[in-house]
Design a protein around this motif. Sequence first.
Motif, PDB file in Angstrom:
ATOM      1  N   UNK A  26     -13.796  -0.475  -8.746  1.00 50.59           N
ATOM      2  CA  UNK A  26     -14.278  -1.446  -7.778  1.00 50.59           C
ATOM      3  C   UNK A  26     -13.075  -2.222  -7.240  1.00 50.59           C
ATOM      4  N   UNK A  27     -12.706  -2.003  -5.964  1.00 48.41           N
ATOM      5  CA  UNK A  27     -11.517  -2.654  -5.405  1.00 48.41           C
ATOM      6  C   UNK A  27     -11.586  -4.180  -5.406  1.00 48.41           C
ATOM      7  N   UNK A  28     -12.805  -4.753  -5.558  1.00 47.35           N
ATOM      8  CA  UNK A  28     -12.951  -6.211  -5.497  1.00 47.35           C
ATOM      9  C   UNK A  28     -12.753  -6.872  -6.862  1.00 47.35           C
ATOM     10  N   UNK A  29     -12.703  -6.076  -7.945  1.00 42.52           N
ATOM     11  CA  UNK A  29     -12.561  -6.633  -9.290  1.00 42.52           C
ATOM     12  C   UNK A  29     -11.105  -6.605  -9.744  1.00 42.52           C
ATOM     13  N   UNK A  30     -10.795  -7.400 -10.748  1.00 38.63           N
ATOM     14  CA  UNK A  30      -9.446  -7.424 -11.317  1.00 38.63           C
ATOM     15  C   UNK A  30      -9.205  -6.100 -12.041  1.00 38.63           C
ATOM     16  N   UNK A  31      -8.149  -5.356 -11.698  1.00 41.26           N
ATOM     17  CA  UNK A  31      -7.901  -4.055 -12.330  1.00 41.26           C
ATOM     18  C   UNK A  31      -7.459  -4.191 -13.778  1.00 41.26           C
ATOM     19  N   UNK A  32      -7.658  -3.099 -14.560  1.00 44.14           N
ATOM     20  CA  UNK A  32      -7.281  -3.089 -15.964  1.00 44.14           C
ATOM     21  C   UNK A  32      -5.987  -2.323 -16.218  1.00 44.14           C
ATOM     22  N   UNK A  33      -5.498  -1.588 -15.191  1.00 41.21           N
ATOM     23  CA  UNK A  33      -4.263  -0.831 -15.328  1.00 41.21           C
ATOM     24  C   UNK A  33      -3.674  -0.590 -13.945  1.00 41.21           C
ATOM     25  N   UNK A  34      -2.480  -0.003 -13.908  1.00 40.57           N
ATOM     26  CA  UNK A  34      -1.815   0.232 -12.624  1.00 40.57           C
ATOM     27  C   UNK A  34      -2.468   1.360 -11.842  1.00 40.57           C
ATOM     28  N   UNK A  35      -2.871   2.417 -12.555  1.00 43.07           N
ATOM     29  CA  UNK A  35      -3.336   3.615 -11.857  1.00 43.07           C
ATOM     30  C   UNK A  35      -4.601   4.179 -12.495  1.00 43.07           C
ATOM     31  N   UNK A  36      -5.495   4.645 -11.642  1.00 42.58           N
ATOM     32  CA  UNK A  36      -6.735   5.303 -12.058  1.00 42.58           C
ATOM     33  C   UNK A  36      -6.759   6.703 -11.448  1.00 42.58           C
ATOM     34  N   UNK A  47       5.628  -0.317  -6.077  1.00 40.25           N
ATOM     35  CA  UNK A  47       4.720  -1.178  -6.839  1.00 40.25           C
ATOM     36  C   UNK A  47       3.956  -2.102  -5.890  1.00 40.25           C
ATOM     37  N   UNK A  48       2.654  -2.263  -6.135  1.00 32.88           N
ATOM     38  CA  UNK A  48       1.822  -3.089  -5.265  1.00 32.88           C
ATOM     39  C   UNK A  48       2.052  -4.567  -5.519  1.00 32.88           C
ATOM     40  N   UNK A  49       2.081  -5.327  -4.447  1.00 35.55           N
ATOM     41  CA  UNK A  49       2.157  -6.780  -4.541  1.00 35.55           C
ATOM     42  C   UNK A  49       0.754  -7.374  -4.559  1.00 35.55           C
ATOM     43  N   UNK A  50      -0.133  -6.752  -3.769  1.00 38.73           N
ATOM     44  CA  UNK A  50      -1.484  -7.276  -3.637  1.00 38.73           C
ATOM     45  C   UNK A  50      -2.431  -6.152  -3.233  1.00 38.73           C
ATOM     46  N   UNK A  51      -3.626  -6.136  -3.850  1.00 37.84           N
ATOM     47  CA  UNK A  51      -4.652  -5.195  -3.435  1.00 37.84           C
ATOM     48  C   UNK A  51      -4.560  -3.856  -4.142  1.00 37.84           C
ATOM     49  N   UNK A  52      -5.030  -2.799  -3.479  1.00 41.64           N
ATOM     50  CA  UNK A  52      -5.057  -1.462  -4.061  1.00 41.64           C
ATOM     51  C   UNK A  52      -4.967  -0.425  -2.949  1.00 41.64           C
ATOM     52  N   UNK A  53      -4.619   0.788  -3.327  1.00 43.05           N
ATOM     53  CA  UNK A  53      -4.593   1.868  -2.338  1.00 43.05           C
ATOM     54  C   UNK A  53      -5.137   3.136  -2.977  1.00 43.05           C
ATOM     55  N   UNK A  54      -5.785   3.948  -2.154  1.00 44.04           N
ATOM     56  CA  UNK A  54      -6.390   5.203  -2.610  1.00 44.04           C
ATOM     57  C   UNK A  54      -5.714   6.360  -1.885  1.00 44.04           C
TER      58      UNK A  54
END
Length: 342
Positions: A136-146, A292-299
């Motif tokens: 879920x891109x809106x939640x706090x991630x648990x790791x760097x990569x999925x 490395x990401x500063x903010x957000x996520x990318x797919x």
Amino acid sequence: MFQTLKKMLRVLRKLVEVRRGFIEFKKTGNTPPEAYSQMINLFCETKGYSNDIIHQIIKTPKRKFPSSSGILGNYAKDDIGKITSILREKGYYIFEQGISDEIGNYLFELGCNTDLAERPLDSDGYKDKTVHSKFNPTLVPKTIRYDFDEQMLINDPIVQKILTDFSILSVAQSYLGCLPKADVTGMWWHTDFSKEPNAEAATMWHFDMDRVKWLKFFFYLTDVTPETGPHCFIEGSHRTKGIPKHLLKHGYARLTDKDVDEYYPKEKYIEYNAKKFTVIAEDTRGLHKGKALIKGSRLIFQTQFSDHLFGGTYSSKKIVRFANPEIEDFIKSNKDIYERFL
């Protein structure tokens, strides 16, 4: 003179080991670890010449496809030739026409509604079972990569459309100079869980060496900005002698920015900031990383075509259902292209 002779003998011994590996691969379909290791060592020692020679020996004849047009554009033979020339010179090509909104939105939804695996922050983490959950891109991630399961991907109808697309196959075949083999196919989320570069998440400089020669296609499924971790590449580093010996002495290893900055002028550093649904072809024999990401996520979705399946070992993944009869017929009629998945 003596040192030169010693080096020649060392290279020869490694070539003999690699040759044995190809003989074993032909019998069993498996690459002996020692042969694979020596292929990588040879690459580092010869600055890429060894891969060039091996490729010329193992490459198979090209195949005439019904057309060279597809999801990347309506291409004539000359268009494919121009793309190939740019790839050979620079190591990458950004397609003017990205994937359609229909395909892009489908893959994005797949990325949001499919179970995936949390990649650990270091190799020790692979000893533990990874947790599977939807991202879920809106939640706090648990790791760097999925990461998404390759078995799921290759049985998806849109992914099969990509794998059998004539524009992609034509570019891959032209660049490789031989029949392309459908190979490693993946999709992953990168997150801002950590702002520091991480080896397991591929956010440190490195070159790939899974096969002898290959070409990767990266599909951006989200907008990628300087904040959301653009893919980076060093132009020209894919060519023979493109990576200096001082870096190759590190072997098949991750490199820091400091390691790399000393050897390349700034204009060779390519950072792919681009809109969603952009497609990039890249020879990842060159130095590259995900920033490395500063903010957000990318797919990102990625598929690879190789000259041969000798090399890195991957778990068996098979196509068990086909998107439609036309795709099924094409894959079964071209088993030598899709042998890894059949």
